[in-house]
Design a protein around this motif. Structure first.
Motif, PDB file in Angstrom:
ATOM      1  N   ALA A   1       0.814  -1.221   0.000  1.00 55.23           N
ATOM      2  CA  ALA A   1       0.000   0.000   0.000  1.00 55.23           C
ATOM      3  C   ALA A   1       0.844   1.266   0.000  1.00 55.23           C
ATOM      4  CB  ALA A   1      -0.918   0.000   1.216  1.00 55.23           C
ATOM      5  N   SER A   2       2.159   1.130   0.109  1.00 51.31           N
ATOM      6  CA  SER A   2       3.030   2.295   0.255  1.00 51.31           C
ATOM      7  C   SER A   2       3.478   2.842  -1.095  1.00 51.31           C
ATOM      8  CB  SER A   2       4.270   1.911   1.077  1.00 51.31           C
ATOM      9  OG  SER A   2       5.127   1.070   0.316  1.00 51.31           O
ATOM     10  N   ASP A   3       3.956   4.098  -1.056  1.00 52.67           N
ATOM     11  CA  ASP A   3       4.511   4.708  -2.261  1.00 52.67           C
ATOM     12  C   ASP A   3       5.765   3.976  -2.724  1.00 52.67           C
ATOM     13  OD1 ASP A   3       2.506   6.607  -2.241  1.00 52.67           O
ATOM     14  OD2 ASP A   3       3.718   8.120  -1.197  1.00 52.67           O
ATOM     15  N   ALA A   4       6.490   3.371  -1.794  1.00 58.22           N
ATOM     16  CA  ALA A   4       7.723   2.669  -2.140  1.00 58.22           C
ATOM     17  C   ALA A   4       7.453   1.488  -3.058  1.00 58.22           C
ATOM     18  CB  ALA A   4       8.428   2.202  -0.869  1.00 58.22           C
ATOM     19  N   ALA A   5       6.293   0.843  -2.896  1.00 57.36           N
ATOM     20  CA  ALA A   5       5.950  -0.292  -3.755  1.00 57.36           C
ATOM     21  C   ALA A   5       5.566   0.176  -5.152  1.00 57.36           C
ATOM     22  CB  ALA A   5       4.811  -1.098  -3.142  1.00 57.36           C
ATOM     23  N   GLY A   6       4.891   1.310  -5.240  1.00 61.11           N
ATOM     24  CA  GLY A   6       4.486   1.839  -6.529  1.00 61.11           C
ATOM     25  C   GLY A   6       3.548   0.907  -7.267  1.00 61.11           C
ATOM     26  N   SER A   7       3.716   0.813  -8.573  1.00 59.83           N
ATOM     27  CA  SER A   7       2.851  -0.026  -9.398  1.00 59.83           C
ATOM     28  C   SER A   7       3.681  -1.083 -10.118  1.00 59.83           C
ATOM     29  CB  SER A   7       2.089   0.816 -10.428  1.00 59.83           C
ATOM     30  OG  SER A   7       2.991   1.532 -11.263  1.00 59.83           O
ATOM     31  N   TYR A   8       3.137  -2.282 -10.191  1.00 55.30           N
ATOM     32  CA  TYR A   8       3.798  -3.380 -10.897  1.00 55.30           C
ATOM     33  C   TYR A   8       3.307  -3.335 -12.338  1.00 55.30           C
ATOM     34  CZ  TYR A   8       6.051  -7.962 -11.353  1.00 55.30           C
ATOM     35  OH  TYR A   8       6.890  -9.000 -11.723  1.00 55.30           O
ATOM     36  N   GLU A   9       4.147  -2.841 -13.236  1.00 55.48           N
ATOM     37  CA  GLU A   9       3.681  -2.519 -14.585  1.00 55.48           C
ATOM     38  C   GLU A   9       3.809  -3.663 -15.589  1.00 55.48           C
ATOM     39  OE1 GLU A   9       4.360   2.288 -14.677  1.00 55.48           O
ATOM     40  OE2 GLU A   9       5.795   1.022 -15.726  1.00 55.48           O
ATOM     41  N   MET A  10       4.788  -4.540 -15.384  1.00 55.58           N
ATOM     42  CA  MET A  10       5.010  -5.563 -16.397  1.00 55.58           C
ATOM     43  C   MET A  10       5.593  -6.824 -15.779  1.00 55.58           C
ATOM     44  SD  MET A  10       7.576  -5.555 -19.718  1.00 55.58           S
ATOM     45  CE  MET A  10       9.031  -5.471 -18.687  1.00 55.58           C
ATOM     46  N   LEU A  11       4.985  -7.958 -16.119  1.00 55.43           N
ATOM     47  CA  LEU A  11       5.572  -9.263 -15.818  1.00 55.43           C
ATOM     48  C   LEU A  11       6.249  -9.738 -17.095  1.00 55.43           C
ATOM     49  CD1 LEU A  11       6.049 -11.822 -14.148  1.00 55.43           C
ATOM     50  CD2 LEU A  11       3.797 -12.626 -14.881  1.00 55.43           C
ATOM     51  N   PHE A  12       7.569  -9.830 -17.057  1.00 56.28           N
ATOM     52  CA  PHE A  12       8.340 -10.200 -18.249  1.00 56.28           C
ATOM     53  C   PHE A  12       8.488 -11.709 -18.381  1.00 56.28           C
ATOM     54  CE2 PHE A  12      12.498 -11.056 -20.278  1.00 56.28           C
ATOM     55  CZ  PHE A  12      12.264 -10.468 -21.508  1.00 56.28           C
ATOM     56  N   GLN A  13       8.769 -12.396 -17.249  1.00 63.98           N
ATOM     57  CA  GLN A  13       8.965 -13.843 -17.300  1.00 63.98           C
ATOM     58  C   GLN A  13       8.651 -14.457 -15.949  1.00 63.98           C
ATOM     59  OE1 GLN A  13       8.711 -16.605 -18.656  1.00 63.98           O
ATOM     60  NE2 GLN A  13      10.427 -16.584 -20.104  1.00 63.98           N
ATOM     61  N   LEU A  14       8.177 -15.687 -15.977  1.00 59.60           N
ATOM     62  CA  LEU A  14       7.907 -16.486 -14.789  1.00 59.60           C
ATOM     63  C   LEU A  14       8.421 -17.891 -15.064  1.00 59.60           C
ATOM     64  CD1 LEU A  14       4.646 -16.650 -12.702  1.00 59.60           C
ATOM     65  CD2 LEU A  14       5.704 -18.760 -13.540  1.00 59.60           C
ATOM     66  N   ILE A  15       9.284 -18.393 -14.188  1.00 57.23           N
ATOM     67  CA  ILE A  15       9.773 -19.756 -14.309  1.00 57.23           C
ATOM     68  C   ILE A  15       9.760 -20.410 -12.933  1.00 57.23           C
ATOM     69  CG2 ILE A  15      11.214 -19.181 -16.295  1.00 57.23           C
ATOM     70  CD1 ILE A  15      13.668 -19.391 -14.491  1.00 57.23           C
ATOM     71  N   GLY A  16       9.758 -21.724 -12.905  1.00 51.41           N
ATOM     72  CA  GLY A  16       9.730 -22.394 -11.616  1.00 51.41           C
ATOM     73  C   GLY A  16      10.145 -23.841 -11.700  1.00 51.41           C
ATOM     74  N   GLN A  17      10.472 -24.372 -10.550  1.00 52.25           N
ATOM     75  CA  GLN A  17      10.739 -25.799 -10.404  1.00 52.25           C
ATOM     76  C   GLN A  17      10.332 -26.216  -9.006  1.00 52.25           C
ATOM     77  OE1 GLN A  17      14.845 -27.014 -10.813  1.00 52.25           O
ATOM     78  NE2 GLN A  17      14.315 -29.162 -11.084  1.00 52.25           N
ATOM     79  N   GLY A  18       9.454 -27.209  -8.918  1.00 50.66           N
ATOM     80  CA  GLY A  18       8.997 -27.666  -7.609  1.00 50.66           C
ATOM     81  C   GLY A  18       8.292 -26.555  -6.853  1.00 50.66           C
ATOM     82  N   ASP A  19       8.809 -26.240  -5.672  1.00 48.19           N
ATOM     83  CA  ASP A  19       8.167 -25.227  -4.826  1.00 48.19           C
ATOM     84  C   ASP A  19       8.763 -23.834  -4.986  1.00 48.19           C
ATOM     85  OD1 ASP A  19      10.592 -26.044  -3.723  1.00 48.19           O
ATOM     86  OD2 ASP A  19       9.927 -25.791  -1.657  1.00 48.19           O
ATOM     87  N   LEU A  20       9.732 -23.660  -5.875  1.00 51.76           N
ATOM     88  CA  LEU A  20      10.360 -22.357  -6.077  1.00 51.76           C
ATOM     89  C   LEU A  20       9.924 -21.764  -7.406  1.00 51.76           C
ATOM     90  CD1 LEU A  20      14.018 -22.931  -4.807  1.00 51.76           C
ATOM     91  CD2 LEU A  20      12.100 -21.916  -3.572  1.00 51.76           C
TER      92      LEU A  20
END
Length: 255
Positions: free
Chosen positions: A187-206
């Motif tokens: 909710a803070s100004d420090a977080a700002g806005s998340y404008e773009m998700l470029f990539q998502l990768i994973g393995q198992g629980d990570l």
């Protein structure tokens, strides 16, 4: 472990930590090496132009790969660097794209100072290091994708508890402990806005996401790393870097 993981380990541990930059970059990269670390030029020669002087001015290099995993041709690596007996300490998160032989073709990263005194009190590189091989990769990735879309991008902060455990272990340096700390930061100004998700990768629980935030008038490249369990996010690391002006880039940029 795939060839891509081996090659990423080698370019980090032999090439940079071991000081054998030329041999390592030629051994571990493919027909191209497209670079998105903005201070580094493309190709093997761009890598060497940066890292040969880096090795020379930092004769003492304690570089540890804390966690690493792969998702098809993609490799994620989270490392800690202590240079010249702690004169400088850095945390890096890197993403690599590899060819069918595991040779590195493309690289993205963020580099941030290691912060001993985090807001939550949790160390920013400690925590789980190994993938849980019994975890459902597809379910973990789906959870993080929906969290990123619904909570971060669409700012549905009221949905936070649907995705995040109440006792989440928070390792992102500026974020407070637990669900409440995350709620306050989002909710803070420090977080700002998340404008773009470029990539998502994973393995198992990570699961790792790489994207762009805008806060306090600045564009920020950000890696988020999540550990999941029981259908919730239970641990979170974050590494972010302000995107420098276009004229300072040594390549095509962070994305």
């Amino acid at each position: 472990m795939g060839k891509g993981l081996d090659n990423v380990r080698d370019i980090y541990l032999d090439g940079i930590a071991g000081g054998n930059a030329r041999e390592a970059v030629l051994r571990n990269t493919g027909h191209r090496y497209t670079q998105h670390s903005t201070g580094v030029g493309d190709g093997a020669e761009g890598f060497l132009t940066f890292f040969e002087p880096f090795v020379a001015r930092n004769p003492k290099r304690d570089i540890q790969i804390i966690r690493i995993f792969e998702d098809g041709p993609w490799v994620f690596c989270n490392a800690y660097q202590s240079l010249n007996d702690g004169e400088a300490q850095w945390v890096t998160m890197d993403m690599f794209y590899t060819d069918p032989e595991g040779l590195i073709l493309e690289h993205w990263d963020t580099i941030a100072p290691y912060t001993k005194d985090t807001t939550s009190g949790e160390d920013m590189v400690a925590g789980a290091t190994d993938v849980n091989p019994s975890a459902d990769t597809a379910a973990s990735k789906a959870l993080v994708l929906e969290y990123t879309k619904q909570v971060l991008q669409e700012r549905g902060h009221e949905k936070l508890a649907e995705f995040v455990s109440g006792d989440i272990i928070q390792r992102a340096a500026p974020i407070g402990a637990g669900l409440a700390g995350l709620q306050d930061w989002l909710a803070s100004d420090a977080a700002g806005s998340y404008e773009m998700l470029f990539q998502l990768i994973g393995q198992g629980d990570l699961v790792m996401t790489y994207g762009k935030r805008h806060a306090a008038g600045k564009d920020i490249a950000v890696f988020d790393l999540y550990r999941t369990a029981g259908g919730k996010i239970v641990e979170h690391w974050m590494n972010e870097e302000e995107i420098s002006p276009r004229e300072a880039w040594g390549n095509s940029g962070k994305f």
